[in-house]
Design an enzyme around this catalytic site. Structure first.
Site, PDB file in Angstrom:
ATOM      1  N   CYS A 164       0.879  -1.173   0.000  1.00  0.00           N
ATOM      2  CA  CYS A 164       0.000   0.000   0.000  1.00  0.00           C
ATOM      3  C   CYS A 164       0.917   1.224   0.000  1.00  0.00           C
ATOM      4  O   CYS A 164       2.136   1.096   0.140  1.00  0.00           O
ATOM      5  CB  CYS A 164      -0.853   0.005   1.254  1.00  0.00           C
ATOM      6  SG  CYS A 164       0.165   0.039   2.731  1.00  0.00           S
ATOM      7  N   HIS A 177       3.508   1.870  10.908  1.00  0.00           N
ATOM      8  CA  HIS A 177       2.601   1.693  12.059  1.00  0.00           C
ATOM      9  C   HIS A 177       2.682   2.848  13.053  1.00  0.00           C
ATOM     10  O   HIS A 177       1.792   3.007  13.878  1.00  0.00           O
ATOM     11  CB  HIS A 177       3.024   0.492  12.907  1.00  0.00           C
ATOM     12  CG  HIS A 177       2.934  -0.828  12.255  1.00  0.00           C
ATOM     13  ND1 HIS A 177       1.941  -1.169  11.395  1.00  0.00           N
ATOM     14  CD2 HIS A 177       3.715  -1.925  12.390  1.00  0.00           C
ATOM     15  CE1 HIS A 177       2.127  -2.418  11.019  1.00  0.00           C
ATOM     16  NE2 HIS A 177       3.200  -2.897  11.593  1.00  0.00           N
ATOM     17  N   CYS A 214       2.543   6.244   8.619  1.00  0.00           N
ATOM     18  CA  CYS A 214       1.575   6.516   7.543  1.00  0.00           C
ATOM     19  C   CYS A 214       0.650   7.678   7.946  1.00  0.00           C
ATOM     20  O   CYS A 214       0.195   7.737   9.092  1.00  0.00           O
ATOM     21  CB  CYS A 214       0.758   5.258   7.296  1.00  0.00           C
ATOM     22  SG  CYS A 214      -0.449   5.501   5.994  1.00  0.00           S
ATOM     23  N   GLU A 235       0.668  -0.717  16.062  1.00  0.00           N
ATOM     24  CA  GLU A 235      -0.113   0.464  15.650  1.00  0.00           C
ATOM     25  C   GLU A 235      -1.098   0.859  16.749  1.00  0.00           C
ATOM     26  O   GLU A 235      -1.242   2.048  17.074  1.00  0.00           O
ATOM     27  CB  GLU A 235      -0.876   0.166  14.351  1.00  0.00           C
ATOM     28  CG  GLU A 235      -1.697   1.363  13.884  1.00  0.00           C
ATOM     29  CD  GLU A 235      -2.700   1.016  12.795  1.00  0.00           C
ATOM     30  OE1 GLU A 235      -2.330   0.371  11.808  1.00  0.00           O
ATOM     31  OE2 GLU A 235      -3.876   1.400  12.953  1.00  0.00           O
ATOM     32  N   THR A 262      -6.164   0.688  11.544  1.00  0.00           N
ATOM     33  CA  THR A 262      -6.357   0.942  10.098  1.00  0.00           C
ATOM     34  C   THR A 262      -6.655  -0.319   9.301  1.00  0.00           C
ATOM     35  O   THR A 262      -7.285  -0.256   8.258  1.00  0.00           O
ATOM     36  CB  THR A 262      -5.104   1.594   9.482  1.00  0.00           C
ATOM     37  OG1 THR A 262      -3.979   0.759   9.771  1.00  0.00           O
ATOM     38  CG2 THR A 262      -4.872   2.991   9.982  1.00  0.00           C
ATOM     39  N   SER A 300       1.924 -10.461   9.735  1.00  0.00           N
ATOM     40  CA  SER A 300       1.226  -9.300   9.194  1.00  0.00           C
ATOM     41  C   SER A 300      -0.259  -9.399   9.512  1.00  0.00           C
ATOM     42  O   SER A 300      -0.948 -10.317   9.046  1.00  0.00           O
ATOM     43  CB  SER A 300       1.461  -9.242   7.681  1.00  0.00           C
ATOM     44  OG  SER A 300       0.420  -8.563   7.053  1.00  0.00           O
TER      45      SER A 300
HETATM   46 FE1  SF4 Z   1      -0.937   1.049   4.349  1.00  0.00          FE
HETATM   47 FE2  SF4 Z   1      -1.466   1.042   6.949  1.00  0.00          FE
HETATM   48 FE3  SF4 Z   1      -1.141   3.342   5.654  1.00  0.00          FE
HETATM   49 FE4  SF4 Z   1      -3.281   1.865   5.181  1.00  0.00          FE
HETATM   50  S1  SF4 Z   1      -2.745   2.859   7.103  1.00  0.00           S
HETATM   51  S2  SF4 Z   1      -2.008   2.885   3.641  1.00  0.00           S
HETATM   52  S3  SF4 Z   1      -2.480  -0.212   5.370  1.00  0.00           S
HETATM   53  S4  SF4 Z   1       0.388   1.753   5.991  1.00  0.00           S
END
Ligand code: SF4
Length: 284
Positions: free
Chosen positions: A12, A77, A99, A129, A167, A223
């Site tokens: 992703c 995370h 992210c 996370e 998430t 994962s």
């Molecule tokens: Fe990827 Fe996690 Fe970001 Fe979603 S929240 S884009 S799964 S890293």
């Protein structure tokens, strides 16, 4: 036999960014030592390659001492507030590849708990996370990992709660969980923070698995998003395989197989998906 590979399979955008950050630092870091806080992704091949190039995985800030210099990269995370502080104190340069979807949850939790609301995080309490998200609450915070736990939840119904999700949580289970809380009289403000990448990946995997005679889910054993994909696919297709690499695949295709579906978690590199796809196309 038809082979369908999910469009939303593999890295992703958050994971891509984190992994690219490490490779960029290896190229431009002028020989500085590079650390990642935890494995940058749940993929042994990628982490092994980075290790060979000298990247060291740190599991605890206490492993760092003030004499070290270099750069530490925080993975997608995110980390807890306390860990972030300790990393700052270590004197290393920090590159935060958390992210943006995870950062958004930190912000919501921080703001809502500062308004006096209690926080409920729907997710796995021991996932890094979720540990990070929980650390941003300044008041009461609870973690609920399933609809069953929502049934058992027994806190003050007169309080106001803000509910967020990990998430990568299964969206159907999130809906069930919040419905149970609502039906049990809890005053909840729901913010669905399941990220788009997860939502699209799960929806597409489910659709393919419904039609597939055999379904292959590729992902790291640790994962969480890959395991959830496996859970979703195996409900729809009884011949669902969960593998990390092609070496793990021992397909038993007997009887009539018209469609094989392939999907992969957010930490699976493209080349592994290609290898599995080519193998299935050429051997069956
Ligand atoms: Fe990827 Fe996690 Fe970001 Fe979603 S929240 S884009 S799964 S890293």
């Amino acid at each position: 036999m038809e082979v369908v590979v999910a469009e939303h399979a593999g890295f992703c955008f958050g994971v891509t960014k984190a992994v690219e950050t490490v490779y960029d630092q290896l190229e431009s870091g002028e020989g500085k030592k590079i650390y990642t806080y935890g494995p940058i992704i749940h993929n042994e091949t990628v982490v092994g390659d980075l290790e060979k190039r000298g990247v060291k995985v740190i599991e605890d800030p206490d492993e760092l001492d003030a004499s070290q210099n270099g750069t530490i990269i925080i993975r997608s995370h995110g980390v807890t507030k306390e860990v972030h502080k300790k990393l700052e104190e270590s004197g290393l340069d920090i590159i935060d590849a958390t992210c943006p979807f995870v950062k958004r949850i930190h912000k919501i939790v921080d703001e809502e708990s500062n308004k006096g609301k209690s926080i409920i995080v729907v997710g796995s309490a021991n996932h890094p996370e979720v540990e990070g998200i929980v650390s941003y609450a300044t008041g009461k915070v609870y973690v609920i990992d399933s609809p069953q736990r929502a049934q058992e939840f027994s806190e003050n119904v007169d309080e106001e709660y803000t509910v967020v999700s990990q998430t990568t949580f299964n969206k159907k289970k999130f809906q069930e969980t919040v419905e149970i809380l609502e039906n049990r009289g809890y005053n909840i403000n729901i913010v669905n923070t399941i990220c788009n990448a997860t939502d699209e990946r799960q929806t597409e995997a489910e659709q393919i698995a419904k039609k597939a005679d055999v379904m292959i889910v590729i992902g790291g054993a640790h994962s969480s998003n890959s395991r959830k994909l496996y859970e979703i696919c195996s409900k729809e297709c009884e011949n669902t395989y969960f593998i990390q690499t092609l070496d793990d695949l021992h397909l038993d295709i007997s009887g009539e197989v018209k469609l094989v579906g392939i999907t992969a978690g957010a930490s699976t590199p493209r080349n592994i998906i290609e290898e599995v796809q080519n193998y299935v196309r050429t051997n069956f």
